[in-house]
Design a protein around this motif. Structure first.
Motif: not given
Lengths: 307, 517
Positions: A26-30, A37-38, A192-193
């Motif tokens: 998920g974070e990769l896409v963001v 997004n931390l 994305a987020t």
């Protein structure tokens, strides 16, 4: 006997890796869309508590999983509104999101501590799961495990092969250029987020519904942060992130077994996965591979279209 | 060819646009005929870029009307502009470094066919217009000229009726410019109008059918470039008499002050350039030019010369015989080597700090602006005042922050800060990049004066015209190696262009048909 323990250990490794894989994918896409997004840890916790609460209340783990994804996405929406619309600083907002998620999940989950939920049923694939050794390891897991791998594959395909995926990468490379070509930069980053939030929520749900089927305050214990590191470790590529997640899951399980063999304090072994993360990140950032370690060029840079 | 009697392709009426207190475009109006190559001429800050962004739908005008093929249109987005048949090649390319040529092109066109078919179309269009491209390469592996081709091919794939080109030649070698002009003429013959933005008068004379001159956001003149002289257009553009530069009479000594021998430096940047065996010498009073297309090692070389990168072998760089290559920037400064980096806001100065504070960055020790670790603010302020006065910097005073100065004035301040330290050697990169003509002339004059006093000066610039004016000798940097030095008086444009890398890519008759300079 030996093959049985290999089966057990391998199955445990896959289990330990799955929540990381969800959150990191998920974070990769963001991040590929240029947003940092931390708040992954916070979103995972929200997913864990919501998934557990809904599953206990309704008795339906599927509804719990769905609710977890929605909860993660909802927290991500807060982040997106603050950073993408109101132009708040992404790092500070992400950190605040994690702290907020820890607090809110503890509040929401206070009534659920000590309750149990039946673990997700193992989804045995007919024929394949009866294969020796690999059968039970690869094909005797619960549905979320398959979903996490499918999600990685889908993400890799989406980014590489589809036009929306190409647009997302373009926005992460240069928001200004993308804007001047007429791409909807802010909308792409919002989507994305939200995806990142939903995936983190699923990772949390796996923890509270399958890995350790119960709710405990702060039960992600830093997995959100590891997921962030894994994205760097995987140099923003889905299959490398998967490899990283499984490697990390492997270290986590091995340290449990090593505790029985070596007479060192248990805390030393618990540190191992985190030390491994630091070591790997240092090596890949300083070594000759650095040139290939290409972060999205616009990562963390706010974008405000001029009118 | 264009025909005045046809319905104009594009008509602008009273276009105005303001940003906060600045009026970027003020009641601008002109028209472009079918097949016409129409120059939009003006200095930096004249409002050219704002205007074309309005035409391409990136920005919206506050007032005014746009007519397209005789009909009123509101161009709400680049998407709408492309629908109408307007294509644009940006000055700062809107390309994505880590993506392939194919992906970049696919992103910029609407209703893109599937990638295989698109790749075939790219190859066929690029062949038709003599713009060879490999669709599968990633952008960061391409030269600047090749990147521009990507942008042009992206436009051509959509059969544009109007092609906007924003300063297309500022990054090209003379041969590449010649080749581009062949393509543009071919397009014009096919009926495609071209709006050509530039401040290079010779090119406009050579290529364009008509010119609209902008100054301070307004149209100040229309002319036929073929009958005007470059000088008359320049005066229209600047709005004042051009000051003639006074070439110095000083002598160049035989004894070199700066000797660089076999400078080899592997880069540690992913898209950087390795420097390979660079050697040159600069005498007292000499201005030595380093030409080249951007991204061929200029940044790496200036960093190594200025001391931002420290070298292992001390004698690689010698100043008056003294090895200085192992010293950091401040130690080199104390030995007499000062430098002006390319990026004026953020590298040469801190935008948020005052001018007085900015003098401390490089003049702290040489000018005694600090004493035992304490800032002597009064001295710093009076040094800043001196710079402002001697270089006629337009600023409210030494307490103005650097960010409040215009590009030209900040550049004058930074050059002044180094020149007034009377260095033995001055390294200066892109001295007049994006500054107005008056400031550029003042900076060139200051360099002449400094050279006259015996300083050895190295000027790194992508602007070949500038180097031909200021330097005594020049060498060309290409892929991290430096050519042998040529005497500026004897070098031909074609010869320099070949060294700049115009030789690879298309071998062409296109190159020889162009006579710049």
């Amino acid at each position: 006997m030996i093959s049985e323990s290999i089966v057990n250990i391998s199955a445990a490794v896959i289990s330990a890796s799955t929540p990381l894989l969800f959150a990191a994918t998920g974070e990769l896409v963001v991040e590929r869309s240029g947003v940092l997004n931390l708040g992954v840890e916070g979103m995972m916790l929200m997913g864990a508590v919501t998934g557990f609460a809904v599953a206990v209340s309704t008795g339906n783990p599927m509804l719990g999983i769905l609710a977890a994804a929605v909860a993660g996405a909802a927290l991500a929406l807060v982040f997106a509104a603050l950073t993408l619309t109101l132009m708040a600083n992404q790092v500070a907002t992400g950190l605040a999101l994690t702290i907020f998620g820890i607090g809110l999940s503890a509040l929401l989950g206070s009534g659920f501590v000590g309750q149990t939920v039946p673990a997700l049923p193992k989804l045995a694939l007919p024929g394949l799961s009866s294969l020796p050794v690999v059968g039970p390891v690869l094909f005797g897991q619960d549905g979320l495990v398959y979903l996490s791998v499918a999600l990685t594959a889908a993400t890799a395909w989406f980014l590489k092969r589809t036009r929306p995926g190409m647009m997302l990468r373009a926005v992460g490379e240069s928001a200004e250029s993308a804007h001047s070509l007429g791409l909807p930069v802010i909308r792409i980053r919002y989507l994305a987020t939200l995806f990142g939030g939903a995936a983190a929520g699923l990772g949390g749900a796996f923890l509270s519904l399958s890995y350790t089927p119960m709710w405990m305050e702060g039960m992600t214990s830093g997995r959100g942060w590891i997921a962030l590191a894994l994205v760097v470790f995987g140099s923003w590529r889905p299959w490398r992130v998967l490899a990283g997640a499984y490697l990390f899951g492997g270290v986590t399980i091995l340290q449990l077994h090593a505790q029985g063999i070596f007479s060192l304090p248990a805390q030393v072994f618990s540190m191992l996965p985190y030390l491994a993360t630091i070591a790997v990140l240092t090596i890949i950032s300083a070594g000759p591979w650095r040139g290939r370690l290409t972060a999205p060029a616009a990562l963390g840079k706010p974008f405000r279209p001029s009118v | 060819m264009h025909d005045e009697r046809q319905t104009p392709r594009l008509v602008l009426r009273n276009i105005s646009k303001r940003f906060q207190s600045v009026i970027a475009n003020d009641q601008i109006g002109f028209s472009v005929g079918p097949g016409q190559v129409h120059a939009l001429l003006g200095e930096n800050g004249a409002g050219k870029s704002t205007l074309v962004k309005i035409i391409y739908g990136v920005l919206q005008a506050d007032e005014g009307k746009i007519q397209w093929n005789g009909r009123d249109e509101v161009i709400t987005s680049p998407h709408r502009a492309r629908e109408l048949g307007i294509g644009m090649v940006f000055q700062h390319f809107s390309l994505f470094e880590a993506m392939t040529v194919l992906e970049n092109i696919a992103l910029g066109i609407d209703n893109a066919p599937d990638l295989k078919e698109l790749a075939d179309r790219i190859v066929s269009v690029s062949r038709k217009y003599g713009l060879p491209l490999d669709p599968s390469r990633e952008i960061h592996t391409l030269s600047v000229g090749e990147r521009q081709r990507v942008e042009i091919v992206r436009c051509l794939l959509q059969n544009p009726k109007l092609l906007i080109m924003d300063e297309p030649t500022s990054v090209l070698t003379p041969q590449e410019v010649g080749r581009l002009f062949v393509t543009l003429r071919q397009l014009s013959d096919e009926g495609c109008s071209i709006l050509y933005i530039s401040h290079k008068l010779q090119e406009i004379k050579e290529l364009c059918h008509h010119a609209t001159v902008l100054r301070g956001g307004r149209v100040v003149g229309q002319c036929d470039p073929a009958v005007e002289t470059a000088r008359s257009m320049a005066q229209l553009m600047i709005g004042a008499e051009l000051k003639q530069l006074v070439r110095r009479a000083g002598t160049i000594t035989q004894e070199p002050r700066l000797i660089v021998s076999n400078l080899t430096l592997p880069t540690d940047h992913p898209f950087g350039v390795n420097l390979k065996g660079i050697s040159f010498e600069v005498g007292a009073g000499e201005i030595f030019g380093i030409a080249g297309v951007a991204g061929n090692g200029q940044n790496e070389l200036t960093e190594a010369l200025a001391g931002e990168v420290v070298l292992r072998s001390p004698s690689t760089i010698r100043l008056d015989g003294k090895p200085i290559a192992q010293m950091n920037a401040e130690k080199r400064r104390m030995n007499g080597l000062c430098s002006v980096p390319e990026e004026r806001a953020g590298h040469a100065s801190v935008p948020e700090m005052t001018l007085a504070e900015n003098t401390l960055l490089t003049a702290r020790n040489r000018m005694g602006l600090a004493h035992q670790g304490f800032i002597q603010l009064r001295e710093a302020r009076s040094f800043a005042e001196r710079i402002i006065e001697e270089f006629s910097v337009k600023a409210s005073g030494p307490t103005a922050t650097a960010a409040t100065l215009s590009g030209g004035n900040l550049q004058k301040f930074i050059v002044g800060r180094e020149v007034l330290q009377s260095p033995e050697v001055l390294i200066i990169s892109q001295p007049t990049w994006g500054v107005d003509a008056a400031a550029a002339a003042a900076i060139h004059q200051a360099l002449f004066k400094l050279a006259q006093s015996g300083t050895a000066i190295v000027v790194v610039s992508q602007d070949l015209d500038e180097l031909l004016v200021v330097s005594d000798r020049l060498a060309v940097i290409n892929r991290g190696t430096l050519s042998p030095a040529l005497s500026t008086a004897e070098a031909s444009i074609d010869q320099i262009g070949m060294l700049m890398g115009g030789v690879h890519g298309l071998e062409g008759d296109a190159g020889s048909s162009h006579n710049a300079g």
